[in-house]
Design an enzyme around this catalytic site. Structure first.
Site, PDB file in Angstrom:
ATOM      1  N   THR A  26       0.871  -1.182   0.000  1.00  0.00           N
ATOM      2  CA  THR A  26       0.000   0.000   0.000  1.00  0.00           C
ATOM      3  C   THR A  26       0.901   1.222   0.000  1.00  0.00           C
ATOM      4  O   THR A  26       1.995   1.192   0.552  1.00  0.00           O
ATOM      5  CB  THR A  26      -0.874  -0.023   1.271  1.00  0.00           C
ATOM      6  OG1 THR A  26      -1.833  -1.055   1.130  1.00  0.00           O
ATOM      7  CG2 THR A  26      -1.573   1.309   1.530  1.00  0.00           C
TER       8      THR A  26
ATOM      9  N   ARG B  30     -14.940  -5.816  -0.362  1.00  0.00           N
ATOM     10  CA  ARG B  30     -14.318  -5.432   0.906  1.00  0.00           C
ATOM     11  C   ARG B  30     -13.686  -4.032   0.789  1.00  0.00           C
ATOM     12  O   ARG B  30     -13.017  -3.706  -0.169  1.00  0.00           O
ATOM     13  CB  ARG B  30     -13.247  -6.456   1.264  1.00  0.00           C
ATOM     14  CG  ARG B  30     -12.479  -6.167   2.558  1.00  0.00           C
ATOM     15  CD  ARG B  30     -11.142  -5.522   2.285  1.00  0.00           C
ATOM     16  NE  ARG B  30     -10.309  -5.439   3.483  1.00  0.00           N
ATOM     17  CZ  ARG B  30      -9.182  -4.756   3.559  1.00  0.00           C
ATOM     18  NH1 ARG B  30      -8.742  -4.112   2.504  1.00  0.00           N
ATOM     19  NH2 ARG B  30      -8.474  -4.716   4.668  1.00  0.00           N
TER      20      ARG B  30
ATOM     21  N   HIS C 135      -2.979  -3.995   8.506  1.00  0.00           N
ATOM     22  CA  HIS C 135      -4.234  -4.748   8.550  1.00  0.00           C
ATOM     23  C   HIS C 135      -5.420  -3.788   8.643  1.00  0.00           C
ATOM     24  O   HIS C 135      -5.700  -3.199   9.709  1.00  0.00           O
ATOM     25  CB  HIS C 135      -4.213  -5.726   9.733  1.00  0.00           C
ATOM     26  CG  HIS C 135      -5.389  -6.639   9.743  1.00  0.00           C
ATOM     27  ND1 HIS C 135      -6.351  -6.598  10.731  1.00  0.00           N
ATOM     28  CD2 HIS C 135      -5.791  -7.583   8.866  1.00  0.00           C
ATOM     29  CE1 HIS C 135      -7.284  -7.492  10.456  1.00  0.00           C
ATOM     30  NE2 HIS C 135      -6.962  -8.110   9.328  1.00  0.00           N
TER      31      HIS C 135
HETATM   32  N1  ASP Z   1      -4.380  -1.192   4.818  1.00  0.00           N
HETATM   33  C1  ASP Z   1      -4.578  -1.833   3.547  1.00  0.00           C
HETATM   34  C2  ASP Z   1      -5.935  -2.497   3.541  1.00  0.00           C
HETATM   35  O1  ASP Z   1      -6.288  -3.109   4.517  1.00  0.00           O
HETATM   36  C3  ASP Z   1      -3.544  -2.861   3.226  1.00  0.00           C
HETATM   37  C4  ASP Z   1      -2.106  -2.493   3.535  1.00  0.00           C
HETATM   38  O2  ASP Z   1      -1.822  -1.397   3.967  1.00  0.00           O
HETATM   39  O3  ASP Z   1      -1.225  -3.345   3.312  1.00  0.00           O
HETATM   40  O4  ASP Z   1      -6.595  -2.452   2.532  1.00  0.00           O
END
Ligand code: ASP
Length: 297
Positions: free
Chosen positions: A163, A191, A216
């Site tokens: 991300t 989602r 997460h």
């Molecule tokens: N926070 C992002 C999500 O849950 C994923 C990540 O940052 O790796 O979509």
């Protein structure tokens, strides 16, 4: 004139390899330079974080835009948002596909001002109405993402971070934040993670600072992590201490992740409770730093 600073991240999680870690840090630095140039020329924090984010979305190494991970049906659904700290306007898109740069569509949502968050088909329709060219999802899909998705399904590979996000403060003392992601690999269709939600995946307030989170998403949402960090900065904590407190709070909820921040004095903060997090910082005097580890105790 204030100290202007940009901080960029390329995701927190498990470390695939030292080589990948170094490449991700280099990608962050490259994006930070693009944003820093805008700040140095007197541009706004909002323009700087947007430009940095576009560069990261276009870099196939990261899980955002091109290179996004796949959901459990093998499809790409992206989330992104951008926020400025002066009027605290925000724009976001969720579960969007068929566009090259979700952060640019998010920016358009912010500029239009009618809504803060558009999702799914409606978000894509908005993008078309605003003149964003259709971008076939096949062009967003990289061989590496597909191979990873297959191996993750077989259970031979941990999900890979990637991300992206950026926070900045400009010469006028205005702050902004941007976050963009393909989400978590193998997620359920529809989602939505933390990334496009103001307060969770990002937050910006000139009186406090700006934050972008990664990790997460479900736990970051429950922790309202970015706002949590901003509140600590509003209470006077420097950005580094504020992100560390935020990551401890995330840990208390059982979550793994990281966050970057900039405070009104132009100080940067970077923290994660994961083995890996790629990042880069460029300060007003042009001093650059970058890395792929920033774990806090
Ligand atoms: N926070 C992002 C999500 O849950 C994923 C990540 O940052 O790796 O979509």
């Amino acid at each position: 004139m204030r100290r202007f600073t940009i901080v960029v991240h390329g995701g927190a999680g498990a470390l695939a390899s030292e080589e990948r870690g170094r490449a991700a840090a280099a990608g962050c630095l490259e994006a930070a330079r693009i944003g820093h140039r805008i700040l140095a020329e007197g541009g706004s924090a909002l323009e700087a974080v947007q430009a940095a984010c576009v560069a990261l979305e276009d870099n196939p190494l990261f899980n955002a835009g091109t290179g996004s991970c796949l959901n459990e049906e093998g499809r790409i659904e992206m989330d992104a948002a951008i926020m400025e700290g002066t009027s605290r306007r925000a724009g976001g898109v969720a579960v969007i596909t068929g566009v090259r740069n979700p952060i640019l569509v998010a920016r358009r949502v912010l500029d239009r001002g009618r809504h803060v968050l558009l999702a799914g088909e409606g978000a894509e329709r908005f993008a078309r109405a605003e003149g964003f060219a259709p971008y076939p999802p096949s062009l967003l899909l990289t061989e590496a993402a597909l191979d990873r998705w297959r191996r993750e399904r077989e259970g031979t590979l941990p999900p890979r971070p990637g991300t992206v996000g950026a926070v900045a403060i400009d010469r006028e003392g205005r702050v902004a934040a941007a976050t963009s992601t393909g989400g978590t690999s193998g997620k359920a269709p529809g989602r939505v993670g933390d990334s496009p939600i103001p307060g969770a995946g990002l937050y910006a307030d000139d009186a406090a600072g700006a934050v972008s989170a990664t990790g997460h998403g479900e736990t970051i949402l429950r922790a309202v992590l970015s706002r949590y960090v901003c509140d600590r900065m509003a209470a006077g904590l420097p950005a580094q201490q504020a992100v560390e407190e935020g990551i401890r709070e995330l840990g208390r909820l059982g979550g793994e992740g990281g966050a970057i921040a900039v405070d009104p004095a132009g100080r940067a903060g970077i923290a994660s409770n994961t083995p890996f997090m790629s990042w880069a910082v460029i300060e007003a005097d042009g001093r650059e730093s970058s890395g792929h580890r920033c774990r806090i105790p």
